[in-house]
Design an enzyme around this catalytic site. Structure first.
Site, PDB file in Angstrom:
ATOM      1  CD  GLU A   1      24.708 -25.609  26.653  1.00 36.95           C
ATOM      2  OE1 GLU A   1      24.867 -24.760  25.768  1.00 36.95           O
ATOM      3  OE2 GLU A   1      23.918 -25.474  27.604  1.00 36.95           O
TER       4      GLU A   1
ATOM      5  CB  THR B   1      29.140 -20.072  27.520  1.00 40.64           C
ATOM      6  OG1 THR B   1      27.872 -19.469  27.718  1.00 40.64           O
ATOM      7  CG2 THR B   1      29.350 -21.118  28.588  1.00 40.64           C
TER       8      THR B   1
HETATM    9  N1  HSE Z   1      27.577 -23.612  34.063  1.00 41.60           N
HETATM   10  C1  HSE Z   1      27.828 -22.936  32.821  1.00 41.60           C
HETATM   11  C2  HSE Z   1      28.856 -21.842  33.061  1.00 41.60           C
HETATM   12  C3  HSE Z   1      26.532 -22.350  32.346  1.00 41.60           C
HETATM   13  O1  HSE Z   1      28.660 -21.061  34.003  1.00 41.60           O
HETATM   14  O2  HSE Z   1      29.832 -21.766  32.333  1.00 41.60           O
HETATM   15  C4  HSE Z   1      26.639 -21.593  31.065  1.00 41.60           C
HETATM   16  O3  HSE Z   1      25.363 -21.094  30.753  1.00 41.60           O
END
Ligand code: HSE
Length: 306
Positions: free
Chosen positions: A128, A180
């Site tokens: 990830e 992201t």
């Molecule tokens: N918690 C992470 C974000 C999830 O919101 O950046 C990314 O899929």
């Protein structure tokens, strides 16, 4: 056992108030993956889709997760992984996590379940990190454990699985890409104590609402004062989708992960299907292509298939 085939599901991270800690798995869409043990001490990536994702293992989320697993056992063999992605990268429904989690769950089966699910989450987080720049587990945890999860701590890793009542999810995925890593750079470095209090009160209330099956409490707790106000500007029609879905009977919802997908939770399938129509009508007024999924919450997570 020479190869393992899995379906690795999309996931919704954050669940409005639980940034980087809450998440749940969807029944669809899923990536298809096949993992094989190979003699050479390498990870070989074979992409069976048109997304042109990296094939260098250290730059590929599934590859990085498998390298992490091989390092942990000082292996004298390697893995080949064949990936057919159906979850579009940059969609906000856990595309990178599905690849990372599916790879390590399948590889673990080939290793006679040598690792616990918690250990698999650690390896998947190394994958990830390649996509988001950060080790976060709110997508990989529900992908591996299934259902609804809360990541209480990353170090040491502590994943809490939550009970939940029947819930139906409607997700619209506008075909624009939000990375992201970029969406994380937008976030405030500090939050006020007032906002923090409102936020953690909602997380506690949401978890309690889920455990008790109290739909009204779930609905009240789906508020986000910290992340949504900053990120929603990247998503066309966000407020309209949210307001009209609430009027249409959804319990609540918001940005799925880092977006651009928007999800809404409903108590019944009928309402979730009605919300699908609401979302469709709003996005048909734009020039943006979109997909809509209606799904149950997937209690199983990554699934073995023949
Ligand atoms: N918690 C992470 C974000 C999830 O919101 O950046 C990314 O899929």
């Amino acid at each position: 056992m020479s190869e393992i085939r899995v379906l690795s599901p999309a996931t919704v991270a954050n669940v409005v108030c639980g940034f980087d800690c809450l998440g749940f798995a969807l029944s669809a869409p899923c990536d298809e993956m096949i993992v094989r043990i190979i003699e050479r001490k390498i990870v070989r990536i074979v992409n069976r889709d048109d997304f042109n994702l990296p094939t260098k293992p250290e730059k590929n989320v599934a590859g990085a997760a498998l390298l992490s697993m091989l390092r942990a056992i000082d292996a004298d063999f390697g893995f080949e992984v064949e990936i057919t992605k159906h979850i579009k990268p940059g969609s906000g429904i856990g595309s990178s996590s599905a690849s990372a989690a599916g790879a390590v769950v399948a590889a673990n089966k080939l290793l006679n379940e040598r690792f616990s699910r918690l250990e698999l989450v650690e390896f998947a987080m190394d994958g990830e990190k390649v996509a988001s720049g950060d080790r976060h587990a709110d997508n990989v945890a529900p992908c591996i454990f299934g259902g609804f999860t809360l990541v209480r701590s990353l170090n040491p890793l502590d994943v809490v699985t939550l009970d939940f009542p029947p819930l139906f999810v409607t997700i619209i995925h506008p075909q624009i890409e939000i990375k992201t890593s970029e969406a994380r750079k937008m976030l405030p470095a500090q939050v006020s104590l007032k906002d923090a209090i409102r936020q953690w009160s909602n997380v506690g209330a949401l978890v309690s609402g889920l455990q008790k099956g109290d739909y009204e409490l779930i609905s009240r707790a789906l508020e986000d004062f910290i992340v949504e106000p900053v990120r929603k500007i990247l998503i066309p029609k966000f407020d309209e989708i949210k307001n009209e879905s609430l009027k249409g009977g959804a319990l609540g919802g918001g940005i799925s992960g880092s977006g651009p997908s928007i999800f809404m939770l409903s108590e019944t399938l009928e309402t979730a299907q009605k919300i699908e129509k609401v979302m469709r009508e709003i996005y048909e007024q734009t020039t943006i292509d979109f997909n809509i999924y209606v799904s149950e919450i997937n209690s199983e997570g990554v699934k073995f298939v023949n």
